[in-house]
Design an enzyme around this catalytic site. Structure first.
Site, PDB file in Angstrom:
ATOM      1  N   CYS A 198     -18.155  21.803  41.845  1.00 19.75           N
ATOM      2  CA  CYS A 198     -16.727  21.668  41.114  1.00 19.75           C
ATOM      3  C   CYS A 198     -16.682  22.404  40.068  1.00 19.75           C
ATOM      4  O   CYS A 198     -17.408  22.408  39.083  1.00 19.75           O
ATOM      5  CB  CYS A 198     -16.946  20.080  41.022  1.00 19.75           C
ATOM      6  SG  CYS A 198     -15.192  19.534  40.118  1.00 19.75           S
ATOM      7  N   LYS A 254       0.993  -1.206  -0.004  1.00 19.74           N
ATOM      8  CA  LYS A 254       0.100   0.018   0.095  1.00 19.74           C
ATOM      9  C   LYS A 254       0.954   1.194  -0.040  1.00 19.74           C
ATOM     10  O   LYS A 254       1.387   1.602   0.937  1.00 19.74           O
ATOM     11  CB  LYS A 254      -0.933   0.037   1.401  1.00 19.74           C
ATOM     12  CG  LYS A 254      -1.989   1.086   1.333  1.00 19.74           C
ATOM     13  CD  LYS A 254      -3.082   0.770   2.236  1.00 19.74           C
ATOM     14  CE  LYS A 254      -4.159   2.027   2.220  1.00 19.74           C
ATOM     15  NZ  LYS A 254      -3.753   3.392   2.439  1.00 19.74           N
TER      16      LYS A 254
HETATM   17  S1  IVH Z   1      -6.680   0.195  -4.844  1.00 19.25           S
HETATM   18  C1  IVH Z   1     -11.048   0.608  -4.911  1.00 19.25           C
HETATM   19  N1  IVH Z   1      -4.120  -0.540  -4.466  1.00 19.25           N
HETATM   20  O1  IVH Z   1      -4.780   3.401  -0.644  1.00 19.25           O
HETATM   21  C2  IVH Z   1      -9.933   0.331  -4.317  1.00 19.25           C
HETATM   22  N2  IVH Z   1      -4.917   1.538  -3.466  1.00 19.25           N
HETATM   23  O2  IVH Z   1      -7.325   3.435   1.180  1.00 19.25           O
HETATM   24  C3  IVH Z   1      -9.046   1.359  -4.884  1.00 19.25           C
HETATM   25  N3  IVH Z   1      -3.261   2.729  -2.311  1.00 19.25           N
HETATM   26  O3  IVH Z   1      -6.844   5.857  -2.240  1.00 19.25           O
HETATM   27  C4  IVH Z   1      -7.614   1.380  -4.518  1.00 19.25           C
HETATM   28  N4  IVH Z   1      -1.746   1.353  -2.727  1.00 19.25           N
HETATM   29  O4  IVH Z   1      -4.267   6.085  -2.500  1.00 19.25           O
HETATM   30  C5  IVH Z   1      -5.148   0.224  -4.175  1.00 19.25           C
HETATM   31  N5  IVH Z   1      -1.976  -1.270  -4.258  1.00 19.25           N
HETATM   32  C6  IVH Z   1      -2.784  -0.240  -4.091  1.00 19.25           C
HETATM   33  C7  IVH Z   1      -2.822   0.876  -3.461  1.00 19.25           C
HETATM   34  C8  IVH Z   1      -3.762   1.692  -2.938  1.00 19.25           C
HETATM   35  C9  IVH Z   1      -2.004   2.438  -2.002  1.00 19.25           C
HETATM   36  C10 IVH Z   1      -4.074   3.950  -1.694  1.00 19.25           C
HETATM   37  C11 IVH Z   1      -4.863   4.620  -2.573  1.00 19.25           C
HETATM   38  C12 IVH Z   1      -6.282   4.593  -1.959  1.00 19.25           C
HETATM   39  C13 IVH Z   1      -6.141   4.153  -0.629  1.00 19.25           C
HETATM   40  C14 IVH Z   1      -7.170   3.364  -0.106  1.00 19.25           C
END
Ligand code: IVH
Length: 694
Positions: free
Chosen positions: A442, A127
């Site tokens: 108080c 992520k």
């Molecule tokens: S998929 C519907 N894949 O995480 C799903 N998101 O909390 C769409 N992000 O807004 C997102 N790495 O900015 C996806 N490998 C990854 C990701 C990722 C970072 C972020 C992205 C998204 C947020 C979701």
């Protein structure tokens, strides 16, 4: 700093409503700081905690879901300077999980939803901790870039994306006619450090972390500045595509890689839960060595048909989830245990810590929850403690290093006297919190109690709003309820005989002769008060409008009620349907405290309490009916509606059962309404309810 002193299991509806309002405001502020100003002041864990609390409260009280609830939107409203871009396929967010069990639950819930025991194949992807982007290609030509914005409307960053090194402006002719890829723009750790070094040298603002640096660099109205920053990007999903021919996430990733888009080399395909968890562990251990920040792992169902069947919740897909890395910990010294006294007198211990950097945030306080927690962990002043910032807003102490304990340390004694006012602090057998019994005397509780005293269902004094009361309390103008009634006297111009210097209220900022006159008139009028309102105004624990009404109905006069309480004669009290032993105990305790009796006797010298004539014998359309209110009422408050119903001889219940006669459903009514429909209980609208009133 954010503080939440509620226990989700025992929270009252009234308190939940307040917390939801507070959460909506705080999340909105945090969203604006994060999405619009690139200056977040909460870390992910703190922010997640707010959202979790919000969802938990909404799950418990669905009818309290606000129109502006954070759960109904994704990010912040967008900054106006950028052109707006409508995202035909919304850019969503991901739900977060934090441990291995949650991974099992996630897989289970997918199988349950699909009603299948077949194994599901997932991808595991780092992520990226940057900022998501959308890039639309028409016939292979890059035509539009966008940020996520609020998920539906983003900001036009076409010019900015064009400036990023290696960003493809033309694709192979064979791509779908409309082809929108999505991914993350980020800054490597090395580029972030270099940028900050450069900014320091040039006396410019530095960025708190690579994510902020990436956001600040990408969202530049002058795209040339974006070009001067070293930004990177990867692609991980898609938006609008005229012809989707790939059948899985893996096929998509392979395809975009072939087209020349960077994809994360650590993306993996996983066939089992163990493989997902192993991929998570491997990356967590390698996290520090990666050239960029990641804050967890994203698991996605690989098969597109399954993704489609699983679909979406309001703001997150069911087919993907983010497994976040755990909170950061640090060791520091506990300098002091301080007791904070809240509005209801609840005494909360707070740890004052030797300030320490925990995962990039300076922490100097932690919550200690309550008396038992301190005992259980044997936490002592002077101890070296392990502090953690987890999915929690307030950092926590998770461990004590006993071998580092100073030899002269002593067990912590939780005070039985309120540190703010010196009144007894008592703890009920079945309660975790100790409470100050100081009530209105108080200072910690006084202002909040004064607000209660003048509120609509109590003395109903317009002109004494929250801000005014706070100021008056600070300046010793109103310290007790009685002071309200001497205000006019104390404001008189000084003459030979007047005992006080005039308060000269009309000379205050924002005040004038008229507002002062109106205030005095409101106070004068409030002096004649009904018995239920007077009882409610006292702010006895657990005594809301409905209970106050019941008491009034059974005792008829305040004197009778007070005499019984002072003489500990509670026979009648506990015989009242709707007043239990715990409530009776709180009521009696209230009358045991001298300062409460003082306040009452002062009040009795200035107010006129009407005896209570039992009007419930009056025949009304709802007499003897059991009524439940649910949803938001628009023309009167819940308490007003309740007291109206009670005064017409109805009983008011909190939940729907076969004994319920009528459910009054306001706006956004939730589970109680469904229950009523299920049980075939008569349901009426707020308007219909009003028509029943004489
Ligand atoms: S998929 C519907 N894949 O995480 C799903 N998101 O909390 C769409 N992000 O807004 C997102 N790495 O900015 C996806 N490998 C990854 C990701 C990722 C970072 C972020 C992205 C998204 C947020 C979701």
């Amino acid at each position: 700093m954010l503080e939440f002193n509620f226990d989700i299991k025992n929270i009252t509806e009234q308190e939940a409503k307040k917390q939801l309002e507070y959460l909506a405001r705080e999340i909105e502020k945090a969203d604006i700081a994060y999405y619009q100003n690139d200056e977040p002041y909460l870390d992910d864990a703190q922010y997640d905690k707010l959202r979790h609390l919000n969802s938990a409260l909404e799950a418990k009280f669905p009818h309290l879901i606000r129109k502006d609830s954070p759960s109904l939107r994704i990010g912040a409203k967008i900054k106006s300077e950028f052109k707006k871009v409508e995202l035909s396929v919304p850019m969503l967010s991901l739900a977060d999980i934090f441990n291995d069990n949650d991974v099992s639950d996630f897989i289970m819930s997918i199988k349950r939803f699909l009603n299948s025991s077949d194994d599901v194949v997932f991808t595991s992807e780092p992520k990226m901790d940057g900022l998501s982007f959308s890039a639309l290609y028409e016939n292979g030509v890059f035509v539009r870039g966008a940020t996520r914005g609020d998920g539906k409307i983003g900001e036009d960053i076409t010019a900015n994306l064009q400036e990023i090194k290696g960003f493809p402006l033309f694709l192979d002719k064979n791509v779908p006619a409309r082809f929108e890829v999505r991914g993350e723009v980020f800054m490597s750790k090395a580029d972030f450090i270099a940028l900050n070094d450069k900014n320091v040298a040039e006396h410019k603002k530095t960025f708190a972390n690579p994510r902020n640096a990436a956001a600040g660099s990408l969202r530049q109205l002058d795209a040339k500045i974006t070009g001067q920053r070293n930004l990177s990007f990867i692609v991980y999903t898609w938006g609008e595509v005229s012809d989707i021919f790939w059948k899985s996430q893996v096929e998509f990733l392979d395809y975009v890689k072939e087209l020349g888009f960077p994809v994360n080399p650590y993306n993996k395909i996983c066939y089992t839960e163990q493989e997902l968890i192993a991929s998570y562990r491997a990356l967590m251990e390698n996290r520090a060595n990666l050239p960029y920040d990641i804050d967890g792992i994203v698991y996605k169902v690989n098969d597109l048909d399954l993704q489609k069947r699983l679909g979406f919740l309001t703001r997150t897909p069911r087919w993907a989830i983010a497994h976040k890395f755990p909170a950061e910990k640090a060791i520091t010294r506990l300098n002091n245990i301080r007791i904070q006294v809240g509005r209801t007198g609840a005494m909360t211990p707070v740890a004052d810590l030797e300030p320490i950097n925990v995962g990039g945030v300076l922490v100097s306080h932690a919550t200690l929850h309550n008396e038992d927690e301190i005992k259980r962990k044997d936490i002592r002043i002077g101890d070296m403690v392990v502090v953690q910032r987890a999915g929690d807003v307030i950092p926590q102490i998770i461990d004590v290093l006993h071998d580092k304990r100073p030899i002269d340390s002593v067990e912590f004694q939780f005070p039985t006297i309120c540190p703010e006012c010196g009144a007894h602090a008592i703890r009920e057998d079945d309660e975790a919190v100790r409470r100050c019994t100081g009530g209105l005397s108080c200072p910690a509780q006084a202002v909040e109690r004064l607000k209660h005293f003048v509120s609509r269902e109590a003395f109903n004094i317009e002109g004494l709003g929250d801000k005014v009361l706070e100021a008056f309390y600070q300046e010793n103008i109103i310290k007790t309820p009685y002071d309200i009634f001497t205000l006019e006297e104390r404001n008189k111009p000084v003459d030979l005989f007047s005992p006080y210097p005039s308060l000269e209220l009309e000379k205050r900022d924002g005040w004038g002769d008229k507002s002062v006159k109106n205030l005095f008139e409101a106070i004068r009028q409030s002096k004649k008060i009904s018995l239920p309102k007077f009882i409610y105004a006292l702010g006895i624990r657990q005594v809301g409008t409905a209970t106050a009404y019941l008491i009034a109905k059974h005792y008829h006069t305040f004197t009778a009620f007070m005499e019984a309480m002072v003489n500990l004669d509670i026979q009648l009290l506990i015989s009242i349907d709707g007043i239990g032993a715990a409530m009776a105990k709180d009521i009696v305790e209230f009358f045991k405290e001298d300062h409460n009796l003082n306040i009452i006797s002062q009040l009795l010298s200035v107010v006129q309490i009407d005896d209570f004539d039992d009007i419930s014998s009056v025949d009304s359309a709802i007499s003897n009916k059991t009524i439940v209110f649910t949803g938001t009422l628009t023309s009167l408050t819940r308490s007003e509606a309740k007291s109206k119903a009670l005064s017409l001889g109805a009983k008011v219940a909190g939940s729907v059962s076969t004994h319920t006669d009528i459910v009054v459903a306001g706006e956004n009514a939730g589970s109680k309404l469904s229950k009523a429909q299920e049980l075939g209980v008569k349901i009426i609208s707020e308007e219909e309810f009003l028509q029943l009133l004489p």
